[in-house]
Each structure stands twice: as C-alpha cells, then as structure tokens.
Design a protein around this motif. Sequence first.
Motif, PDB file in Angstrom:
ATOM      1  N   ALA A  82      31.965  37.411  60.872  1.00 11.47           N
ATOM      2  CA  ALA A  82      33.031  37.832  59.956  1.00 11.47           C
ATOM      3  C   ALA A  82      33.465  36.663  59.065  1.00 11.47           C
ATOM      4  O   ALA A  82      33.658  36.831  57.849  1.00 11.47           O
ATOM      5  CB  ALA A  82      34.227  38.359  60.747  1.00 11.47           C
ATOM      6  N   ALA A  83      33.594  35.477  59.657  1.00 10.91           N
ATOM      7  CA  ALA A  83      33.958  34.294  58.872  1.00 10.91           C
ATOM      8  C   ALA A  83      32.853  33.941  57.884  1.00 10.91           C
ATOM      9  O   ALA A  83      33.128  33.517  56.746  1.00 10.91           O
ATOM     10  CB  ALA A  83      34.241  33.115  59.798  1.00 10.91           C
ATOM     11  N   GLY A  84      31.599  34.126  58.290  1.00 17.13           N
ATOM     12  CA  GLY A  84      30.481  33.853  57.384  1.00 17.13           C
ATOM     13  C   GLY A  84      30.487  34.772  56.177  1.00 17.13           C
ATOM     14  O   GLY A  84      30.191  34.348  55.049  1.00 17.13           O
ATOM     15  N   VAL A  85      30.819  36.040  56.396  1.00 12.96           N
ATOM     16  CA  VAL A  85      30.912  36.979  55.277  1.00 12.96           C
ATOM     17  C   VAL A  85      32.023  36.549  54.323  1.00 12.96           C
ATOM     18  O   VAL A  85      31.861  36.581  53.091  1.00 12.96           O
ATOM     19  CB  VAL A  85      31.163  38.408  55.801  1.00 12.96           C
ATOM     20  N   MET A  86      33.155  36.137  54.880  1.00  9.85           N
ATOM     21  CA  MET A  86      34.256  35.640  54.044  1.00  9.85           C
ATOM     22  C   MET A  86      33.810  34.419  53.235  1.00  9.85           C
ATOM     23  O   MET A  86      34.115  34.293  52.037  1.00  9.85           O
ATOM     24  CB  MET A  86      35.460  35.274  54.917  1.00  9.85           C
ATOM     25  N   PHE A  87      33.099  33.538  53.877  1.00  9.59           N
ATOM     26  CA  PHE A  87      32.634  32.322  53.208  1.00  9.59           C
ATOM     27  C   PHE A  87      31.717  32.668  52.038  1.00  9.59           C
ATOM     28  O   PHE A  87      31.891  32.147  50.924  1.00  9.59           O
ATOM     29  CB  PHE A  87      31.908  31.432  54.221  1.00  9.59           C
ATOM     30  N   LEU A  88      30.756  33.543  52.272  1.00  6.62           N
ATOM     31  CA  LEU A  88      29.800  33.884  51.218  1.00  6.62           C
ATOM     32  C   LEU A  88      30.478  34.605  50.055  1.00  6.62           C
ATOM     33  O   LEU A  88      30.189  34.319  48.881  1.00  6.62           O
ATOM     34  CB  LEU A  88      28.691  34.760  51.797  1.00  6.62           C
ATOM     35  N   CYS A  89      31.385  35.521  50.369  1.00  4.24           N
ATOM     36  CA  CYS A  89      31.997  36.336  49.315  1.00  4.24           C
ATOM     37  C   CYS A  89      33.012  35.564  48.482  1.00  4.24           C
ATOM     38  O   CYS A  89      33.142  35.813  47.282  1.00  4.24           O
ATOM     39  CB  CYS A  89      32.658  37.569  49.926  1.00  4.24           C
ATOM     40  N   TRP A  90      33.739  34.640  49.106  1.00  3.62           N
ATOM     41  CA  TRP A  90      34.815  33.973  48.373  1.00  3.62           C
ATOM     42  C   TRP A  90      34.466  32.561  47.912  1.00  3.62           C
ATOM     43  O   TRP A  90      35.152  32.029  47.050  1.00  3.62           O
ATOM     44  CB  TRP A  90      36.087  33.950  49.229  1.00  3.62           C
ATOM     45  N   GLU A  91      33.449  31.973  48.457  1.00  4.78           N
ATOM     46  CA  GLU A  91      33.111  30.614  48.049  1.00  4.78           C
ATOM     47  C   GLU A  91      32.012  30.556  46.990  1.00  4.78           C
ATOM     48  O   GLU A  91      31.773  29.509  46.404  1.00  4.78           O
ATOM     49  CB  GLU A  91      32.667  29.798  49.268  1.00  4.78           C
ATOM     50  N   TRP A 145      29.212  40.201  42.408  1.00  3.97           N
ATOM     51  CA  TRP A 145      28.337  41.304  42.789  1.00  3.97           C
ATOM     52  C   TRP A 145      29.047  42.268  43.737  1.00  3.97           C
ATOM     53  O   TRP A 145      28.941  43.487  43.599  1.00  3.97           O
ATOM     54  CB  TRP A 145      27.083  40.755  43.444  1.00  3.97           C
ATOM     55  N   VAL A 146      29.811  41.726  44.701  1.00  2.00           N
ATOM     56  CA  VAL A 146      30.504  42.574  45.676  1.00  2.00           C
ATOM     57  C   VAL A 146      31.616  43.383  45.021  1.00  2.00           C
ATOM     58  O   VAL A 146      31.804  44.570  45.313  1.00  2.00           O
ATOM     59  CB  VAL A 146      31.068  41.715  46.834  1.00  2.00           C
ATOM     60  N   TRP A 147      32.369  42.757  44.129  1.00  2.00           N
ATOM     61  CA  TRP A 147      33.545  43.403  43.537  1.00  2.00           C
ATOM     62  C   TRP A 147      33.318  43.813  42.086  1.00  2.00           C
ATOM     63  O   TRP A 147      34.286  43.990  41.338  1.00  2.00           O
ATOM     64  CB  TRP A 147      34.745  42.453  43.612  1.00  2.00           C
ATOM     65  N   HIS A 198      44.787  39.738  33.208  1.00  2.00           N
ATOM     66  CA  HIS A 198      43.406  39.322  32.949  1.00  2.00           C
ATOM     67  C   HIS A 198      42.400  40.281  33.574  1.00  2.00           C
ATOM     68  O   HIS A 198      41.216  39.956  33.673  1.00  2.00           O
ATOM     69  CB  HIS A 198      43.169  37.911  33.490  1.00  2.00           C
ATOM     70  N   GLY A 199      42.876  41.432  34.005  1.00  2.00           N
ATOM     71  CA  GLY A 199      41.996  42.404  34.627  1.00  2.00           C
ATOM     72  C   GLY A 199      42.122  42.403  36.137  1.00  2.00           C
ATOM     73  O   GLY A 199      42.475  41.394  36.756  1.00  2.00           O
ATOM     74  N   LEU A 200      41.813  43.544  36.738  1.00  2.00           N
ATOM     75  CA  LEU A 200      41.962  43.686  38.180  1.00  2.00           C
ATOM     76  C   LEU A 200      40.997  42.798  38.947  1.00  2.00           C
ATOM     77  O   LEU A 200      41.336  42.278  40.021  1.00  2.00           O
ATOM     78  CB  LEU A 200      41.754  45.149  38.572  1.00  2.00           C
ATOM     79  N   LEU A 201      39.785  42.598  38.425  1.00  2.00           N
ATOM     80  CA  LEU A 201      38.801  41.740  39.090  1.00  2.00           C
ATOM     81  C   LEU A 201      39.323  40.314  39.225  1.00  2.00           C
ATOM     82  O   LEU A 201      39.256  39.699  40.302  1.00  2.00           O
ATOM     83  CB  LEU A 201      37.479  41.752  38.314  1.00  2.00           C
ATOM     84  N   HIS A 202      39.880  39.791  38.155  1.00  2.00           N
ATOM     85  CA  HIS A 202      40.427  38.428  38.173  1.00  2.00           C
ATOM     86  C   HIS A 202      41.645  38.338  39.095  1.00  2.00           C
ATOM     87  O   HIS A 202      41.775  37.387  39.881  1.00  2.00           O
ATOM     88  CB  HIS A 202      40.807  38.005  36.759  1.00  2.00           C
ATOM     89  N   GLU A 203      42.534  39.325  39.004  1.00  2.00           N
ATOM     90  CA  GLU A 203      43.764  39.282  39.792  1.00  2.00           C
ATOM     91  C   GLU A 203      43.465  39.372  41.289  1.00  2.00           C
ATOM     92  O   GLU A 203      44.078  38.655  42.095  1.00  2.00           O
ATOM     93  CB  GLU A 203      44.688  40.422  39.379  1.00  2.00           C
ATOM     94  N   TRP A 204      42.532  40.252  41.675  1.00  2.00           N
ATOM     95  CA  TRP A 204      42.189  40.383  43.082  1.00  2.00           C
ATOM     96  C   TRP A 204      41.519  39.116  43.612  1.00  2.00           C
ATOM     97  O   TRP A 204      41.753  38.706  44.748  1.00  2.00           O
ATOM     98  CB  TRP A 204      41.297  41.595  43.298  1.00  2.00           C
TER      99      TRP A 204
END
Length: 501
Positions: free
Chosen positions: A274-283, A290-292, A305-311
């Motif tokens: 789970a931590a690895g998924v967080m690392f890949l998606c946010w780092e 690609w995910v969002w 600035h758009g929902l993508l940027h804000e999230w």
Amino acid sequence: SFNEFFNADPDRHVAHGTTPSLSIFCAVLFAAAWLLWVAIDLAPIPAAADADADPLVGQAGTVPHPEEDLFELARHNKYVPVQLRLPSVVLLLRQCSMLGLLLLLGWLNEYHPLYPHSDKEPDMDWFLFLTAGFVAIALTTATKSGDSSVLNRNQTEEWKGWMQMQFLMYHYLHQVETYNAIRIYISCYVWMTGFGNFSFFYTKRDFSFVRFWSMIWRLNFSVFWLCMAMNNTYILYYICPLHTFFFLVVFATMRIYESANHTEWKIRIKLGIAAGVMFLCWEFDLIWSWVWTWLPTSPQLGAKHGLLHEWHFRSFLDHWDCSFGMVFALNYPMMTNWLSTLESLQPVKQYICKTTIAAGSLAALALWYNFVYFLPKFSYNAVHPYTFFIPLLSYVYFRNISPFLRGYNLDLLVRMGKITLETYLLQHHFWLTSNAKSLLTLIPGFPKTNFVATTVPVSYTHLRAHETPEHLVCRLLLEKKKKKKQKRNNNKHKTRKKIRE
C-alpha cells in the motif's frame, strides 16, 4: 443540474437574481418533508393504535406516556431502523425537516444576509487572546475518564477538539502566520483516519455493508446536501474527499486478502505494498497524471487551476499520513506492552527511561521547529509530507507520558472533537460566508462583539448538524445504536487481550 454541481459559481444567481435548479430541488424536497411531518403530527390519530410491537413506542404494545404526541413517542429510541409506523415516520420526517432548516439558514446567510458580509481582519493579538482564553476555560472542564490507555477514545476526541479550535481561528481571522501549524493539524486528522480505521478493522473484522456505507455516509452526507443547496463543488470542502479517499485506502488494504491481517509478516507486506502504491502515484508526476487523468482541468469553484491540480495539491501534502497511521496502529499493541513493562519498573528507572526519550523527542522537535516550521508556505509544503511525523509523535508521547495524564481529559475539547466534521463544513456558511472568504455579520461595526454574537448560535447549529446524520444513518441503513458504555465495559479486556496476543 449536474453541470451546476461540478462547475458551480456562487455569485451568478445573486448577480442575475436567479436560483440554481439544485437549490430549488432542495427547497421543494425539504419543504415537502416539513409539510408532511406537520400534517401527520397534527392529525387526530391515536398513538396507541400504532403501538403494538413497535420498539419505538414500547414493549408488548404498551405506551410509555399516552398523552405524548407521535414525535415524543418516537424520541424514546432515535436509532431504531425506520418502519412503516406513524411514530417512526414522524421522527424521520422531523429529522429531514431539521436538515432542511439548517440548509435554509446557511443559504440565507450566504445570499440574503441580514447585513452585508464583513471582511476578515487579521489580528494576532486577538488570535492569541482567544486561544489563551479558550484553553483556560477548557482546563476547568478536566474530568477523569476512567481509561488510561494510550490514545483512548476521549483523548483522540480531545486532540481533534483543540486542533479544530485553532483551525477555526485561522479561518476566521485569516491568520496566515499559522498556516504551517494548520498543515500539521490536518495531517494529524488524516493520520487518525489511518490509525482509527485500521484498529477497527483489525480488532472487529467487520467489513459489512452497513459498516462501509455508514462511514461513507458519515463523511459525505452533510457535504452532499451542502453542495446541492449552496450550488458548490465537492472539492471546495476538501476535507471530505480527503478523508473519504484515505478511508477507502484503509478499507481496501484490510479487505483484500483479509486472512493475512492477523499474521506476523503478511500484514506488513500488505502495508508495504500500500505504501509502495502511494509512493509511485504521488512521487512521480507521470504516473500521477495517468492515474488521475479523468479529473477535469478547467477552473471551477474551489479549484481555480482545475480539479486535477487541486486534488494533487491537497492529497500530496497528506499522502503519507494514512500509511503512517496504519503502521502505528499495527505496532500499537507492542508499544502498549512496552509502556506497561516500563511503568512496572521502579520510579527512578521509569524517570530515567522516560526522560531520555523525552530529551530525544525534544531535540528532534527543536530541529524541526528551527529548520522546517518557519519555512515560507511553498517551501514548507514541499517538505511537509516527510516531516509531519516529528511534531505528531512528540505530541503523542508527551500527552501519554504518565498514567495520570492519560486518565484525564478536557471535556469541552472532547465534545468539540465529536463534531469536528460538522464544524468544518458549517463554518463556510454559518460563521464565515462567501465559502469562508468573508464573515457573517449580525452586529455591523463591532467586529469583536459580532464574533461573540455569531459564535453562540453557530455552536448550536453545529451540534444539531452532527446529530441529524447520525440519526438518519441508523434509521436508513438499518444500523441500531449500540449501548456504548455497557458493551465497551464488557468487551474492553477481551479486546485488549486479543490485540496483545
């Protein structure tokens, strides 16, 4: 209507004298509920005729107080699932009407206020005075909780309570100097989402429909109706999507391959994945995009600035909080066993050990405070996800350093901690206005008197807003209210023994 929901502009219907269709829908829906409630409650229908076998009324068809009206009969048990019986229906309509009234008051505060909204006036002296006064009052409500365990329920509610008070003061006075501290508080909230939900799923093993949807309901029921009535976007109330997302992270982590949850190493592997998924998606920005990629990039209310940027901005700051909370919860039994062993030693040895740990914690906290806390906003945001744990762990350690401190709570803060979600949501429209950009004004020209005049009624509305969704979730999701004290006393020792094993 859906375009309005996702691309809301709160000023357009004020400027053009029109009301969005979502707001009209809410008005018609809750007005109908109120009229139906009044019609049924005032109808000359004998309550006893509907009392047989109704748990809302009494046992074996007995009526506790025949002279009471249907609503009073229903109040004997607010948490029984809704039934096709008059007392049950009356109470459901009454609770829906209360929700509609709260939404109406918020709408009037926003778009038809008694006086024009006031601008925020930053005042550090006033901020410190209010903080000191609030703490002084809270200290007078110190009570012995009877539970001296680390991070017991009252203690975490107390923690949420004083952080929420600071959060409200930050918004009301627009005290930008405290921004970095507020970021720490939000991380603590998300950390508790990971810690609390992991602990629940680990000990209770309850992944039922009712548990899952009661949590989703609790986090999103009020904000859904606010978005509808105020014609706002979901991301504007960013705390709700943030906690909802990380609750889903905890649920997925614990639900997938559930049989591994109580093994020594497989559960740690799950947390590592789970931590690895967080690392890949946010780092990694490429993976994040690609995910969002399905999130819109056009400007909207709450996301200029758009929902993508804000999230990305909101979730990046807290993407490690939940994982850290789950790891802490997994190792909580070992920590409590270690603390019990330590506190069974002679007082001198206890003092030496605790003082040594305290010195190390204070040193780390001093370094963080000197080199991180005073960084400018954007520089601080870049390092916050990797340093937030220092003040968090320091607080947990010093708050639980002795059985005496663990056994006492400040009841005022505990009560505030129980309604933090409603307090956060309703501040936008009951205490503040223009979606938290201006102030509600009841006494123009006297800002401090106005602060007092708006705070008192707002506190009551927050309490009512907390009770209504709690009642409705039990009635509409068929979840009966537990007798908390009795059940906790019976299961407390069994649960602790199971956790240690």
